[in-house]
Design an enzyme around this catalytic site. Structure first.
Site, PDB file in Angstrom:
ATOM      1  N   ASP A  95     153.579  27.652  50.953  1.00  9.82           N
ATOM      2  CA  ASP A  95     152.866  28.886  51.261  1.00  9.82           C
ATOM      3  C   ASP A  95     153.272  29.446  52.618  1.00  9.82           C
ATOM      4  O   ASP A  95     153.880  28.764  53.449  1.00  9.82           O
ATOM      5  CB  ASP A  95     151.355  28.660  51.211  1.00  9.82           C
ATOM      6  CG  ASP A  95     150.884  27.559  52.155  1.00  9.82           C
ATOM      7  OD1 ASP A  95     151.621  26.569  52.336  1.00  9.82           O
ATOM      8  OD2 ASP A  95     149.787  27.686  52.716  1.00  9.82           O
ATOM      9  N   GLU A 150     149.046  24.750  52.796  1.00 13.37           N
ATOM     10  CA  GLU A 150     149.085  24.169  54.138  1.00 13.37           C
ATOM     11  C   GLU A 150     148.604  25.165  55.182  1.00 13.37           C
ATOM     12  O   GLU A 150     147.913  24.800  56.147  1.00 13.37           O
ATOM     13  CB  GLU A 150     150.504  23.695  54.456  1.00 13.37           C
ATOM     14  CG  GLU A 150     150.625  22.868  55.731  1.00 13.37           C
ATOM     15  CD  GLU A 150     150.902  23.680  56.991  1.00 13.37           C
ATOM     16  OE1 GLU A 150     150.894  23.086  58.097  1.00 13.37           O
ATOM     17  OE2 GLU A 150     151.120  24.906  56.886  1.00 13.37           O
TER      18      GLU A 150
END
Length: 415
Positions: A95, A150
């Site tokens: 991400d 994350e």
């Protein structure tokens, strides 16, 4: 973004080098940067398709684990010649933080936005590709892990996965994760992290008309709370500025990030609240620090409460003693490449904190020296030669770590 070797051109963050004749590793990295895995709606499906293709190219089996709906963790595995030994984990996340569109509105190369270019631990892929092409074979099994979420705290990613049965089966002995760029010649390596605390403090008070001097208002309490936190912030800032031995990871940062309350200009609110982002080094007594927060609340007035959106309490750090076999393999390999290492506490937060919390040593390291720290900035870029040199560094490190001799009675209980 990967600009020309002399650095970014006058085009700023949108400058780019043509793909004609460039190194295939650079082309692949550009392709990954174009994936739209930006929060709040990351296209994780696109990332999974990309990783499926890479696993097929590398001839590595891929396991996918859906931790939450549409939150899939992927693991490529390169089996070692002695899979009974503890494995090596190369961790990465899929991400990306949100982008300020206004900063990129006039970019002539929108597909080459540099977002995530310094979040670059996907470089593991190319290091493995080269090692396999050379005919190298690890002794210990190597896992390449790609984790979602994350950038938003890791709850639907690594924080959950470290308690999953599939994580136990990986039998991890040592982990590599992302680090930061370093503006100087030395390379920064992170052996621990500060604990992120996200706290919201609720201040109740007497409501009333905006034309009166109402006593014991929420705003008065809010001001006291803000003053306490910001005074402490200034103290920590001075500690950092006055010590040549301290880095950002050695002090507690405090930043006020949200203030809410009120319904109209002429109405004194019955409640106001303020939120802070705190990052606390592992040297701080966390229980004692929370007692200090309680004291600030008590001093500000009656009825004040607080809650945590995030409160990490684990303070494990990874050994950097030369007697430690993992650190010895890491540092010795870097020294053989004439790399100077500077050991620090990571100032922000990565998935490594969850790995260390379950007792596994982890190091945050991205070999990007002579590079300004622009992580998450709108003008983020990565020098192409630094990127390519980093692949060489990872090749050496992966071989060295996967060749650490067996410990006494070391076996994999899952085999």
């Amino acid at each position: 973004m990967l600009p020309d070797k002399d650095g970014p051109s006058g085009g700023g963050p949108c400058s780019t080098q043509g793909s004609s004749g460039e190194d295939p590793s650079v082309s692949l990295f550009r392709e990954y940067l174009r994936l739209k895995t930006v929060h709040p709606e990351p296209d994780y499906d696109a990332a999974l398709r990309f990783l499926d293709r890479i696993a097929e190219e590398l001839d590595l089996p891929m396991k996918k684990i859906e931790l939450f709906p549409r939150r899939v963790l992927s693991i490529m595995t390169w089996e070692g010649t002695n899979p009974a030994l503890k494995s090596i984990l190369l961790n990465s996340h899929t991400d990306v933080v949100p982008v300020y569109q206004v900063c990129h509105a006039n970019c002539p190369y929108p597909e080459h936005l540099a977002l995530c270019s310094q979040d670059w631990n996907k470089v593991y892929i190319q290091a493995i590709r080269r090692l396999k092409a050379e005919g190298s074979q690890p002794v210990r099994t190597v896992h390449l892990m790609f984790v979602p979420d994350e950038e938003v705290g890791g709850h639907k990613g690594m924080e959950t996965f470290v308690t999953h049965p599939e994580f136990q089966k990986l039998n991890i002995g040592f982990a590599l994760d992302e680090g930061l760029a370093s503006p100087g010649e030395a390379f920064t390596v992170f052996y621990g992290e500060r604990n992120p605390w996200w706290i919201t403090i609720h201040c109740p008070g007497n409501p009333g008309h905006g034309s009166r001097f109402v006593e014991n208002t929420a705003a008065e309490k809010l001001r006291s709370i803000i003053n306490s936190f910001m005074d402490f912030r200034e103290t920590e800032k001075q500690r950092l500025n006055m010590s040549q031995c301290f880095t950002l990871g050695d002090v507690t940062t405090v930043n006020m990030t949200m203030v809410q309350g009120g319904v109209a200009y002429n109405v004194i609110p019955a409640e106001m609240e303020v939120s802070f982002d705190l990052r606390i080094p592992p040297t701080v007594n966390l229980q004692g620090f929370e007692k200090q927060i309680k004291l600030w609340c008590k001093e500000a007035g009656e009825g004040i409460t607080y809650e945590f959106a995030q409160k990490h309490m684990n303070q494990n750090v990874t050994s950097t003693e030369e007697s430690d076999p993992w650190w010895n393999a890491f540092s010795t390999t870097c020294k053989a490449m004439n790399m100077v290492l500077e050991k620090e506490i990571f100032p922000a937060a990565t998935d490594s904190r969850f790995i260390r919390a379950v007792g596994i040593p982890a190091v945050g390291f991205s070999p990007m020296n002579r590079t300004p720290i622009l992580l998450h900035d709108h003008n983020e870029f990565l020098n192409e030669q630094v990127f390519l040199s980093g692949i060489d560094v990872y090749q050496r490190l992966i071989l060295a770590l996967s060749s650490v001799p067996a410990f006494p009675d070391e076996t994999n209980p899952f085999l």
